[in-house]
Structure formats: structure tokens, C-alpha cells
Design an enzyme around this catalytic site. Sequence first.
Site, mmCIF file in Angstrom:
data_model
loop_
_atom_site.group_PDB
_atom_site.id
_atom_site.type_symbol
_atom_site.label_atom_id
_atom_site.label_comp_id
_atom_site.label_asym_id
_atom_site.label_seq_id
_atom_site.Cartn_x
_atom_site.Cartn_y
_atom_site.Cartn_z
ATOM 1 N N HIS A 146 1.783 4.526 -2.940
ATOM 2 C CA HIS A 146 1.869 5.977 -2.763
ATOM 3 C C HIS A 146 3.183 6.519 -3.339
ATOM 4 O O HIS A 146 3.219 7.610 -3.904
ATOM 5 C CB HIS A 146 1.773 6.331 -1.282
ATOM 6 C CG HIS A 146 0.393 6.181 -0.704
ATOM 7 N ND1 HIS A 146 -0.726 6.684 -1.331
ATOM 8 C CD2 HIS A 146 -0.051 5.601 0.450
ATOM 9 C CE1 HIS A 146 -1.797 6.415 -0.583
ATOM 10 N NE2 HIS A 146 -1.412 5.753 0.476
ATOM 11 N N HIS A 172 0.851 -1.207 0.000
ATOM 12 C CA HIS A 172 0.000 0.000 0.000
ATOM 13 C C HIS A 172 0.881 1.250 0.000
ATOM 14 O O HIS A 172 0.643 2.193 -0.770
ATOM 15 C CB HIS A 172 -0.894 -0.042 1.237
ATOM 16 C CG HIS A 172 -1.708 1.195 1.461
ATOM 17 N ND1 HIS A 172 -3.052 1.273 1.175
ATOM 18 C CD2 HIS A 172 -1.367 2.417 1.959
ATOM 19 C CE1 HIS A 172 -3.493 2.480 1.482
ATOM 20 N NE2 HIS A 172 -2.496 3.191 1.960
ATOM 21 N N GLU A 173 1.908 1.271 0.840
ATOM 22 C CA GLU A 173 2.783 2.449 0.924
ATOM 23 C C GLU A 173 3.629 2.610 -0.340
ATOM 24 O O GLU A 173 3.886 3.726 -0.778
ATOM 25 C CB GLU A 173 3.683 2.349 2.164
ATOM 26 C CG GLU A 173 2.927 2.319 3.484
ATOM 27 C CD GLU A 173 1.948 3.467 3.637
ATOM 28 O OE1 GLU A 173 2.226 4.572 3.122
ATOM 29 O OE2 GLU A 173 0.890 3.272 4.266
#
Length: 659
Positions: free
Chosen positions: A182, A178-179
Amino acid sequence: MDFFTAQDHARRKTGRLVVLMVLAVLALIAVTTLAITIALHLMGEQSATQTNLSAQGMWSALSIELVTGVAIAVLAVVVLGGLFKRSQLRRGGRVVAEALGGREINLNTRDADERRILNVVEEMAIASGTPVPSVYVLEEESINAFAAGYQTNDAVIGITRGTIRNLTRDELQGVVAHEFSHILHGDMRLNMRLISILHGILIIGLLGGTLLRSMRFRRVGGGKRDNSGAVVLALGAALMLIGYAGTFFGNLIKSAVSRQREYLADASAVQFTRNPKGIGNALVKIGSHSQGSHLQATQAAEFSHLFFGQGVRQGFSQMMATHPPLKDRIKRVMPDWNGRFEVSVNGNQNWPSQQAENDATEPEGNGERSEAEPRFGSGTATGTGAMAAVLTGASAQTAINTMGQPDQRHLNQARATLDALPERIKIAAHEPHAARALIYSLLLSQDKTMRQHQLKALHQVALPDVYRALMDYGPEMLRLDVQLRLPLIELALPALRSLSVEQAQHFRLCMERLIEADGQVSLFEWTLYQLLLSNIGQQGSGPANLKLNDLQRECQLLLTVLATAGQDDPVEISAALNAAESELPFSLRATVDISDMRALSLAVERLRRLKPLHKPALLQAMARCIEHSGRILPAEAELFRAMADILDCPMPPLLSDEA
């Protein structure tokens, strides 16, 4: 959304946010002007028996000079406040992690929890083609994480102690994926810019608060006719309210942007790991945890839009929440979820810990080997078995098409790569002295006479400890498989980024001595030097505002270098350039001088400024250039990915046909 569209979308969204913030500043100017007009009018009425707050009286106190003065003052405060915050954040994600109380994890840590998260981050980085980011741990019991930085070379991953204690390895993978979404899709840079802009608006409120506190040392109401203290008090309160009102609306914008990007990052994490239950169960554990995802750090609110979960308790309305409702996020990735937050019976005992234990083992001794020429053997290449593969044009196309969207195949390839690297070399890549020695060894010539000349030149300037490490690891490094060189460099980047400014300058000097020792610069030497410079040199390339047609000469030079890297036959070189030309909107000249590596460096710096949607054509041309013969050599694949990295295009590993 593909990588380049996502990058362009983030760049355009930054522009729209600036417009919205400008509108917020204009509103602040209007309200501040009104507040000052009221204050001036009240001060002008001090001698009157009654205070006149009529519209006519207020209008008479308003003037062009006043509006202009207020506008200049507000703009100056907002701009200077934003620039001040930007200067504080210039070191990238490290500043955010340290402001939240984070501690950088020692790369050779013996802590099993920390070793586990480092392994996951390294796998994800190599699978996505990004430099391995530094990892910070926040000593908080809640479950949360964040990615911060302006670009991949200054990015960090932050994670709470509660996250690495309470999540399984699959769940950690989901959070880290998920990170990384980003990082890859430009959200991280957008979030950092939001911090600076919002801080500029908040400054007005802080000034109002300072003005109010100054009233503690002033006696309000010195006489019946002296109400100046009350006026200053009212002005301070007005400024504080104005500032916080501006911040309120700024946070509304921040929250709306953040919520939408969280859904996209969750979806990307599922695609990356091919395991919806990884990130889904991590979100369920947040809901069942006593601390949830809330952080105790005093500056958590300022960075709330960076977190994996809602980092601060939301106010009176979901409208101010920086993240979507937890149940909505879980339902999107796990539609069959029963809606209950159930605590796992096994707690934190259900991770596989073998890998962490293996990685925390004692490194083999460095050995006090003589500083003379080491015994460099010519045996079989290290790590050849697991990495042997046939790469074709389909390999390059798959890598381009999955940029920013790596999947389980790339994660498996990353694991195979890390397994193929000798354990002793992996441990050395995590230590600053040994990591420098590994890079130096990559620059050593295979020719024994030339290698001796290089070592003699290096011995005059290198640190003794680093030189001894080079003598120890050099023989093994010379046998390292060519396909493992780029992953090893990526693995060593966190240790190299930890160097001080003076150490980094000395490291650069030593590399230059090795490269210049033979009187010429090879393409590999240039590529390695540029790759390290772009990742630890903190050099900017300027705004991404150039089109492909503006850079015809630069494209010609880069593609000619690629064409000549794989073959010497002029006919084959011409065929490679013809294949590349089919992907470009212009023709390539027959010949170009590629001997000037300085010109190539300048060309690459210009190419880094390509608009996101213009980069795919260049990458496609590069791919056509190296695979025109139907097969890509390992050295060509390494050069292709390294060039893509230098151009700020994170390229996943090239997969073989068998994969």
C-alpha cells in the site's frame, strides 16, 4: 503492475474519485435546495388554514438566488470540512495511529512481541528501499494492521496487540509486506485523501444533527398558527439525512476502491516474501479468532479502508464492505486451502524468539570518554565480510525493474545488511541522542587535522549528551563499510523523526556546521544532508506534473554529478554521459558547472516533480552513467540509491551477481 505504472494509476484514480465526489456534492446541492424550498414554502404557508404542497406552490418558492445561495453554502461546508480534516492529518500517519488509540513502540523496547514486529518492519523497509516507518501498537485483541501517511517519510505501520501475539514471524512478514505494498503503490496517499473528502460531505449531516439537538431547548408549536419549530425540526432532519446519504454513497466508492486494492496488496505480499502461506495463514487466523479483525476504537469506521482486514462489522450488504470476503482472499493466495478456519494448537508459542531476545539486550555502556579527539583507528572496515560483492550493470537494472516489487532476494540482502551492522551501532540508531551522533560521525573527515577542526566547530553548538555519544561511537563509525552507510541512515530515521521541531532545527544546524567546517561541500555531504532533509524536514516538492523534456537542464546537472563521482578522467566522464544520453529523449551538453551545490538542490527539487511514467527514463540514464565501465563501485551504488530516494523512487538494494 510496475512501480511507476502503479503510481500513475493511483494518481489518475485520485482524479476520478474527485470527479465522483463532485457529482455527489452536486446531488447534495440539488437535494438540499429541494429540502430548503419545502421548508420555506411551509413557513410561507403558516398563515394559511391548509398547507399547500402542490408542485406549482413549490415552484413559486424556488429562485435563482436560492439555488445559488444553497450551492455556495454546501460547497463552503464541504470544502471547509475537507480542509479542516486535511489540516488535522497534515502530520501524516501518526495522526491516524493516535486517533485509533495507538502507542508508538519504543525502538529499544525489551518486549519480545514488540521487538519482533520492529525487526520485521526494518527488514521490509531496507529490502524495499523505503525509509523505516514508525510502528504503533493498538492494544486490541483482534488481528489487524494498517499503513497510513501521505508519503514514505511520514508513513507509519499500525498493528494490534492480537496480531503480534497470535501470528508467527512468517505470518507477520506477510501482513507487513501487504502494508508495504500500500505504501509503495500510492494506495496509502489515496486513502488519506479519501478521509478528508468524505469528512467534508459528512459535515452536512453533522450540522443537521446539531440543528436537531438545538430543538431540545425550543418549545415546538407555540400556537396553532406557529409551526416554525416543526419546520426547523424538519429542516434539521432533512440536512442530517442528506449528509448521511452523501456519506453512504461516498463509502460505496471508498469500499469499491479498497476491495480491489486489497487483492493487489495480497498478491504483492506473496511476491515479496515468496511465501503464500505467510499471508494466507494470517487470514485464516482472522477467521478463527473470536474477535476476528474488528476494532473497538471509536474512530475505526472513519479509517476502515486502511486496515488489513475488515475493521468494522459490515452492514446489510457486502457492497458496503471495505474488504473482499475473507475466503476469497485466502483462496487467491492459497488455492489448496480446505475452506476451514482452524485454530492452531500451538497458539502463540510457535515463533522463533531468538532474534527478539538478541535485539532486546542491554546496549554497551556509552562510556564517559573525554571530549577531546577520540582514538580514531584506521583498521579494517566494519562489516566488510558479509557485504563484499561485485556490482555490475545487471545489478542496477534489477533494482530498477523491481522497484515497488521487491522479492525474497532483497529480503535476504536486507537481513545480511542488518547482520553486518555492529550490534552496538544498531542499538544506537534506535535512540534519538545516539542516532544524531551517528549521523554526525558520517560527516567527519578521514583526515585527522580536518576532523579535529570539525569536532571543535561542532562542540560549540552540539548538545553535551550527543557530543559524548559521538566521541564514543565515532571511531567505530569511521571504519564502517561504505555499503552499510545508507541502511544505517534508514534505520535511524524513526528515531530522528521523533525529534521535536526545535530539536530537528538544532540537528540541522549542527550538520551544517560540520559540512561548512572545511569551507567546501562534498558530494557525500550534500547527499546525506538532502536525504535527511527530505525524510525528516517535511518539505513538499509540489505536484508531479512535469515531463522529462521540461527538465533538460536539471537532468544534465544531476547526471554530470553522477559521472564525476566515479572517476576523474575527462574521457571516462564523457563516456558515462554518452551512456546516459542513450536513455534520454534529448542530448546532453559536453560540460556543465557542478560546483554549485545549491543549484543541484534546486534541480533535484524540480526533478521530484516528474510525472511517474517519466521517472524510469531518468533512473535508467542514472544507471547507465554509473555502470558504463561494466562495474559499479560501492560508493556509486550508494549515491545512486540515495539519489533515487531523494527523487521519491524507493530503490531496493543492488544485488551482486552471486546473489
